[in-house]
Structure formats: structure tokens, C-alpha cells
Design a protein around this motif. Structure first.
Motif, PDB file in Angstrom:
ATOM      1  N   ILE A 413      40.999  19.467  35.731  1.00 38.70           N
ATOM      2  CA  ILE A 413      42.159  18.957  36.472  1.00 38.70           C
ATOM      3  C   ILE A 413      42.890  17.918  35.635  1.00 38.70           C
ATOM      4  CG2 ILE A 413      42.862  17.604  38.484  1.00 38.70           C
ATOM      5  CD1 ILE A 413      40.675  19.002  40.064  1.00 38.70           C
ATOM      6  N   THR A 414      42.134  17.059  34.963  1.00 33.16           N
ATOM      7  CA  THR A 414      42.755  16.041  34.107  1.00 33.16           C
ATOM      8  C   THR A 414      43.563  16.695  32.979  1.00 33.16           C
ATOM      9  OG1 THR A 414      40.900  14.562  34.581  1.00 33.16           O
ATOM     10  CG2 THR A 414      42.289  14.017  32.691  1.00 33.16           C
ATOM     11  N   GLN A 415      43.042  17.763  32.420  1.00 30.58           N
ATOM     12  CA  GLN A 415      43.768  18.476  31.360  1.00 30.58           C
ATOM     13  C   GLN A 415      45.061  19.095  31.895  1.00 30.58           C
ATOM     14  OE1 GLN A 415      40.939  21.297  29.813  1.00 30.58           O
ATOM     15  NE2 GLN A 415      39.648  19.726  28.860  1.00 30.58           N
ATOM     16  N   VAL A 416      45.010  19.654  33.107  1.00 34.59           N
ATOM     17  CA  VAL A 416      46.215  20.229  33.711  1.00 34.59           C
ATOM     18  C   VAL A 416      47.239  19.132  33.977  1.00 34.59           C
ATOM     19  CG1 VAL A 416      47.120  21.386  35.767  1.00 34.59           C
ATOM     20  CG2 VAL A 416      45.001  22.198  34.718  1.00 34.59           C
ATOM     21  N   MET A 417      46.783  18.003  34.478  1.00 31.95           N
ATOM     22  CA  MET A 417      47.710  16.901  34.763  1.00 31.95           C
ATOM     23  C   MET A 417      48.358  16.375  33.472  1.00 31.95           C
ATOM     24  SD  MET A 417      45.563  14.881  37.724  1.00 31.95           S
ATOM     25  CE  MET A 417      46.859  13.658  38.001  1.00 31.95           C
ATOM     26  N   LYS A 418      47.609  16.400  32.398  1.00 36.56           N
ATOM     27  CA  LYS A 418      48.181  15.986  31.118  1.00 36.56           C
ATOM     28  C   LYS A 418      49.269  16.958  30.672  1.00 36.56           C
ATOM     29  CE  LYS A 418      46.910  14.807  26.363  1.00 36.56           C
ATOM     30  NZ  LYS A 418      45.820  14.733  25.353  1.00 36.56           N
ATOM     31  N   ALA A 419      49.039  18.264  30.904  1.00 35.91           N
ATOM     32  CA  ALA A 419      50.057  19.267  30.567  1.00 35.91           C
ATOM     33  C   ALA A 419      51.309  19.064  31.417  1.00 35.91           C
ATOM     34  CB  ALA A 419      49.492  20.673  30.763  1.00 35.91           C
ATOM     35  N   LEU A 420      51.141  18.727  32.689  1.00 41.48           N
ATOM     36  CA  LEU A 420      52.289  18.477  33.557  1.00 41.48           C
ATOM     37  C   LEU A 420      53.042  17.231  33.113  1.00 41.48           C
ATOM     38  CD1 LEU A 420      50.717  19.230  37.071  1.00 41.48           C
ATOM     39  CD2 LEU A 420      51.858  20.788  35.497  1.00 41.48           C
ATOM     40  N   LEU A 421      52.314  16.234  32.652  1.00 44.13           N
ATOM     41  CA  LEU A 421      52.943  15.009  32.148  1.00 44.13           C
ATOM     42  C   LEU A 421      53.818  15.315  30.936  1.00 44.13           C
ATOM     43  CD1 LEU A 421      53.209  11.879  32.118  1.00 44.13           C
ATOM     44  CD2 LEU A 421      51.137  11.831  30.715  1.00 44.13           C
ATOM     45  N   ASP A 422      53.338  16.201  30.076  1.00 40.34           N
ATOM     46  CA  ASP A 422      54.109  16.551  28.883  1.00 40.34           C
ATOM     47  C   ASP A 422      55.378  17.334  29.221  1.00 40.34           C
ATOM     48  OD1 ASP A 422      52.177  15.321  27.376  1.00 40.34           O
ATOM     49  OD2 ASP A 422      51.081  17.177  26.936  1.00 40.34           O
ATOM     50  N   ILE A 423      55.363  18.053  30.333  1.00 44.53           N
ATOM     51  CA  ILE A 423      56.533  18.856  30.714  1.00 44.53           C
ATOM     52  C   ILE A 423      57.684  17.962  31.155  1.00 44.53           C
ATOM     53  CG2 ILE A 423      57.392  20.484  32.452  1.00 44.53           C
ATOM     54  CD1 ILE A 423      54.667  21.881  32.313  1.00 44.53           C
ATOM     55  N   ASN A 424      57.406  17.006  32.030  1.00 49.14           N
ATOM     56  CA  ASN A 424      58.453  16.111  32.537  1.00 49.14           C
ATOM     57  C   ASN A 424      57.809  14.783  32.912  1.00 49.14           C
ATOM     58  OD1 ASN A 424      60.545  14.777  33.845  1.00 49.14           O
ATOM     59  ND2 ASN A 424      61.292  16.630  34.879  1.00 49.14           N
ATOM     60  N   GLN A 425      57.760  13.861  31.952  1.00 47.21           N
ATOM     61  CA  GLN A 425      57.050  12.598  32.167  1.00 47.21           C
ATOM     62  C   GLN A 425      57.688  11.770  33.275  1.00 47.21           C
ATOM     63  OE1 GLN A 425      56.505  10.289  28.629  1.00 47.21           O
ATOM     64  NE2 GLN A 425      55.533   8.578  29.691  1.00 47.21           N
ATOM     65  N   ALA A 426      59.013  11.719  33.309  1.00 46.89           N
ATOM     66  CA  ALA A 426      59.699  10.888  34.303  1.00 46.89           C
ATOM     67  C   ALA A 426      59.403  11.381  35.722  1.00 46.89           C
ATOM     68  CB  ALA A 426      61.199  10.892  34.033  1.00 46.89           C
ATOM     69  N   LYS A 427      59.526  12.675  35.946  1.00 41.98           N
ATOM     70  CA  LYS A 427      59.280  13.223  37.283  1.00 41.98           C
ATOM     71  C   LYS A 427      57.814  13.089  37.660  1.00 41.98           C
ATOM     72  CE  LYS A 427      60.458  15.352  41.030  1.00 41.98           C
ATOM     73  NZ  LYS A 427      61.322  14.681  42.027  1.00 41.98           N
ATOM     74  N   TYR A 428      56.940  13.283  36.686  1.00 41.70           N
ATOM     75  CA  TYR A 428      55.501  13.170  36.954  1.00 41.70           C
ATOM     76  C   TYR A 428      55.154  11.755  37.402  1.00 41.70           C
ATOM     77  CZ  TYR A 428      50.463  13.079  36.018  1.00 41.70           C
ATOM     78  OH  TYR A 428      49.107  12.919  36.132  1.00 41.70           O
ATOM     79  N   GLU A 429      55.632  10.751  36.673  1.00 42.14           N
ATOM     80  CA  GLU A 429      55.327   9.359  37.035  1.00 42.14           C
ATOM     81  C   GLU A 429      55.953   8.991  38.368  1.00 42.14           C
ATOM     82  OE1 GLU A 429      56.676   7.150  33.691  1.00 42.14           O
ATOM     83  OE2 GLU A 429      54.916   7.609  32.448  1.00 42.14           O
ATOM     84  N   GLU A 430      57.129   9.556  38.648  1.00 44.29           N
ATOM     85  CA  GLU A 430      57.761   9.294  39.946  1.00 44.29           C
ATOM     86  C   GLU A 430      56.906   9.820  41.095  1.00 44.29           C
ATOM     87  OE1 GLU A 430      61.657  10.813  42.470  1.00 44.29           O
ATOM     88  OE2 GLU A 430      61.645  11.017  40.284  1.00 44.29           O
TER      89      GLU A 430
END
Length: 526
Positions: A413-430
Motif C-alpha cells: 500500500i505504501t508503494q502504491v501511495m508513493k506512485a500516486l504521489l508522483d502522479i500529482n503531488q499537489a492533489k495527493y497532499e490536498e
């Protein structure tokens, strides 16, 4: 009739029946054991004069209408060998001779011989349902030495260049096809394979039977799905259907679309899905190849009947869903916008289900769903629509990453979340910030966390955190003061008991009972 020597061996171990690992044989026919005249060997057909070969062929075919009981290997040995040799000779004659041998009389006699040998009474036995999924102990047809030649003879006849379907349709009719579908339920995989080939040839050569064959197949599928019929030929019928779908003309008729929605998709309901899933997936993929606009109906149909408690079936359907999404992503479109419009119709329910599987407490389901994020097509669709999908995907992953029981799943799950962070960091952090804010505003629950896992923490501890830490000390002081004065406080006793329960009403009633006991004990001490 099952011979005694071929019965399943059992051993009673602690009241349980242990099945033997020996290969079982089964005689699935009923035979007439009346004494008949012995067969007479006939001259090979190629050694006959050309003028009387047809008559010699008919004589051999009539010899082969005699059916023997193979449950007793010592019975009619000579006659069995004569029949086997005659069948081999007929097959060889049909293969080598290409002209002036297939007449209406020949067709009638060969089809009649095939009916007598093939369409027998099936007797799977009392344990047929147990054996339905048992690949380790195949049940073989004892009369296969003759049956295989009979099937081969019929197949060579249908494939012969002189074979005329217009003439043969009087003998290979709808009743013949229904009987073929009945014996397709044979326990012997070799027989099912031969019937599949013959049925496919009939579909190809008899244009007038095509609609009936599709209707008969649909009826068999529906009976298997909704009437729990034990039918072993589902995989073979799907193989035939795959080639049939491949030949559908465009645009697809409404009849063919209804077959997909009402027959093929409901086949996923069966408990035995794993036995035929590969062939079923191939059929559905061909529908997508023919008309990609059917993809939303297919995906939503599968999501509607998604398994709830069968983890093995859920893993299988995850694999199928991955193949279907990959088919949509790799298919050629005249306009890329069309692909995106189709995907937008399914993306929210699809990713909601995928995330539920990612957060599943079942290890295999969660692992399979998380590995799907390595698929380039699956990840590409998410990347192109990440603004809409991020609020659906991130919060459940965030919560599950902190409390999943399996560390390997938490790592994935942590690896998937890291991939999502790389796709759109601003939206992910929001989304992460919104998730944390929602956690703070959420009222504190009793003894269960968001995912339903029991924490074991007492209510007094949670209240201590919510009140800034002063409530616990105040309750302790009040308890000591009233105990000394002989007038115990029910609230203080409740505060001591709340650590073992998340229910306020139970804690209150328990504290009152304890208060009365404490009061009487204090009076006795005084």
C-alpha cells in the motif's frame, strides 16, 4: 452401471471418508446382456470390388451397431476386436476415398450407428457432484476404445468433401443436437473434446441449425447458473462460442447483445467459475473487440455480481477485470476521445471496488488488487483522470496503511501511495490534509476503529484525550472523597469500569450496582 472393481476405495478415518487416489473408470451405459450371434470378420473395404464397396461399407456399419459391455474385460473379447477393426477400416476408407462414396444411404446408416453408440444412458453415480471439480481422479469411459472410433467416423463423414448438409439435415436434426449436448456432460474429458469438435463442425456446415445451437447453448448456461445443474461441458461450449462470436457481423444484433448481458455475465455467479473462467474471459473480450461501447455494460454487470465472501472467486474476477481493462486500453480507436468517454462511464465504480479489494483483510485479495497498480494500462487510466479519482482512492489507502494486520500488504500500500504521489503531488497532499482534518472532526467511537479492528482502549482513555487530560484526575479525587465519607459516588465507580466497555448505558448500570455494594461495605467497616 458401475462395475464393482472400479468403485471408489474408502477408508474410515475418525468418521471421515478418505477417497482413493487411484484412477477411476466408469461405465456410463446400460447394456443388454442377451446372447447374440458372434460377429463375422469382413474383408477390408479397399480389397472389395469398386462396384460393391458401398454395400460392403453398409454391412460394416451395421456390424458396428452392436454395443458391448466393457465392464467385464473377459466378455465378448473376439467380437469386440472385430468391431474395433471394422470401425478403423471405415474411418480409413472415409479419409482416403474422396469421391463416389458418400450417398444418402451411407449418411443415414453412419448417423444411425453413431446414435446407437453415442447416445446412451448416462449414470454419473451418487458422488458426481463431488467429482465435478476433482481433476486428480478422472472418471474415464470404459467403452472408449469403440466410442473414440465412432466419434471419429462421424467427424470424418461431416468433413468429407461429398457431404451434403441439405441431404444430411434429415438425419442430423435438432433432436440429434440436443442429444449431443446431453452427452457433453460426460465425465471423460476425451469424449467432451470430440463432441466439441463435432458440434463445431455442425455449426459451420448446417446454416439452418445455427440459431437453434446458440439457443440450446444459452439454455444450458442458464440452467447451470440458476438451477445449479451439474454440467461438465461448460468450458467446451465456451470454446465453441468463442469462435461463434468471432464470426458475428457488425453492427451486433440485439440478440447477440442480449446473450452477453443475460447469459455470459451471469455465468460469473457460479461457484465453479474457476473451471471455465479463461474461456469465458475470451468470449467477453471478443465482445469488447467487436463493440467497445459494450464495455460499461460488461464492467457494471461484473461489479453488480461481485463476490462477497468467496475470496478465491474474487481473486479470479480481479484477474478478469484486469484483462478487460487492458483490452480497452490496447484496442485501436479512430479517436482517442472515444476511449476516454467509455472509461469515464466506469471509472468511479471500478476504482471504488478496486480500492475495497486493496483494503481487504484477505491477504490474497488485497495482494492481487495492489499488484494491479503495476499494470501500465490500469495506472495510465488513473493518471489521466487523477483529479477525480484521487479522493476515491487515497483516503482508504491512507487508513489501511496504518492498521492492516499484514505487514507485507501495508508495504505494498505504501508503494502504491508513493506512485500516486508522483502522479500529482499537489492533489495527493490536498486529499491527505482533508483526510486528516476529517479524522480530527470525527466523533470518538467506543472500542472500534474506522476499519472495524478492535483497539481494546477504554472509553475513559478516549475521554481523557478529548477533555484535555483533566477529567481522569477529577474523577479519581471525587471517588476517594466520597468513599471516605461513606457515600460512594456512582459516577466515580462508572469511570473506573468504563475502560472495559464502549457502551455508556452498560457502564452506568454496572457502576450503580458497584456503588451499592461499595456503600454497604463502607457501612460495615464503620
Amino acid at each position: 452401471m458401475r462395475r464393482s472393481g472400479a468403485k471408489r476405495e474408502t477408508a474410515d478415518i475418525d468418521g471421515l471418508q478418505k477417497r482413493s487416489k487411484k484412477v477411476k473408470k466408469q461405465s456410463s451405459s446400460s447394456y443388454n446382456r442377451e446372447k447374440k450371434e458372434d460377429l463375422v470378420p469382413l474383408k477390408p473395404l479397399m480389397q472389395e470390388d469398386e462396384s460393391r464397396r458401398e454395400e460392403a461399407l453398409i454391412q460394416k456399419v451395421q456390424q458396428c451397431k452392436r454395443v458391448f459391455d466393457f465392464s467385464d474385460a473377459t466378455l465378448d473379447v473376439r467380437n469386440k476386436e472385430i468391431k474395433r477393426s471394422a470401425l478403423y477400416d471405415i474411418v480409413d476408407y472415409l479419409v482416403t476415398q474422396k469421391t463416389r462414396i458418400v450417398t444418402e444411404r451411407t449418411i443415414r446408416e453412419i448417423v444411425d450407428c453413431a446414435k446407437i453408440n453415442m447416445f446412451r444412458d448416462m449414470n454419473p453415480g451418487q458422488d458426481s457432484e463431488l467429482d465435478f471439480m476433482d481433476d486428480d481422479e478422472p472418471i474415464l469411459e470404459e467403452s472408449w476404445p469403440h466410442l473414440s472410433c465412432v466419434y471419429d467416423m462421424l467427424l470424418k463423414l461431416i468433413e468429407h468433401p461429398e457431404f451434403e448438409p441439405k441431404v444430411a439435415k434429415r438425419y442430423i436434426d435438432q433432436a440429434f443436437i440436443q442429444e449431443l449436448l446431453r452427452v457433453l456432460n460426460s465425465t471423460d474429458a476425451r469424449e467432451r473434446e470430440m463432441i466439441k469438435t463435432i458440434l463445431h463442425r455442425i455449426y459451420g456446415r448446417f446454416l439452418g441449425h445455427r440459431a437453434f445451437i446458440r439457443k440450446a447453448i444459452a439454455h444450458t448456461f442458464l440452467a447451470f447458473t440458476f438451477e445449479t445443474l451439474i454440467y461438465r461441458g461448460i468450458s467446451e461450449l465456451l470454446e465453441i462460442l468463442s469462435s461463434i462470436i468471432n464470426g458475428f457481423a457488425l453492427p451486433l444484433k440485439q440478440e447477440h447483445v442480449d446473450f452477453l448481458k443475460r447469459v455470459l455475465i451471469p455465468l460469473h455467479r457460479s461457484f465453479y467459475l474457476n473451471l471455465y473462467l479463461d474461456n469465458l474471459t475470451t468470449c467477453i473480450e471478443q465482445y469488447i473487440e467487436k463493440d467497445p461501447e459494450l464495455t460499461p455494460d460488461i464492467v457494471n454487470g461484473l461489479l453488480h455480481i461481485w463476490p462477497k465472501i468467496n475470496s478465491q472467486k474474487e481473486v479470479a474476477m480481479l484477474s478478469e477485470m484486469e484483462e478487460l481493462i487492458e483490452k480497452l486500453g490496447t484496442r485501436d480507436f479512430e479517436n482517442e476521445t472515444q476511449r476516454q468517454e467509455i472509461f469515464k462511464k466506469i471509472m468511479k465504480p471500478l476504482y471504488k471496488r478496486m480500492i475495497q479489494c486493496c483494503c481487504s483483510t484477505n491477504f490474497q485479495v488485497a495482494e492481487k488488487a495492489l499488484i494491479m497498480w503495476n499494470n501500465e494500462v490500469f495506472l495510465s487510466f488513473f493518471e489521466q483522470n487523477n483529479v477525480e479519482l484521487m479522493p476515491i482512492v487515497v483516503p482508504p489507502l491512507y487508513h489501511t496503511s496504518k492498521n492492516h494486520w499484514n505487514p507485507q500488504i501495508a508495504k505494498l500500500i505504501t508503494q502504491v501511495m508513493k506512485a500516486l504521489l508522483d502522479i500529482n503531488q499537489a492533489k495527493y497532499e490536498e486529499v491527505i490534509e482533508q483526510t486528516k482534518e476529517a479524522e480530527k472532526k470525527k466523533p470518538v467511537s467506543g472500542g472500534h476503529d474506522r476499519g472495524g479492528a478492535h483497539r481494546g482502549a477504554g472509553l475513559s482513555g478516549l475521554e481523557h484525550k478529548g477533555r484535555g487530560g483533566g477529567g481522569g484526575a477529577k474523577a479519581s479525587t471525587s471517588s476517594q472523597h466520597h468513599s471516605a465519607s461513606g457515600q460512594p459516588n456512582a459516577g466515580s465507580q462508572s469511570g473506573e469500569r468504563r475502560s472495559t466497555s464502549g457502551n455508556r448505558d452498560r457502564a452506568s448500570s454496572s457502576s450503580q450496582r458497584n456503588a451499592s455494594k461499595s456503600g454497604s461495605h463502607s457501612k460495615k467497616t464503620t
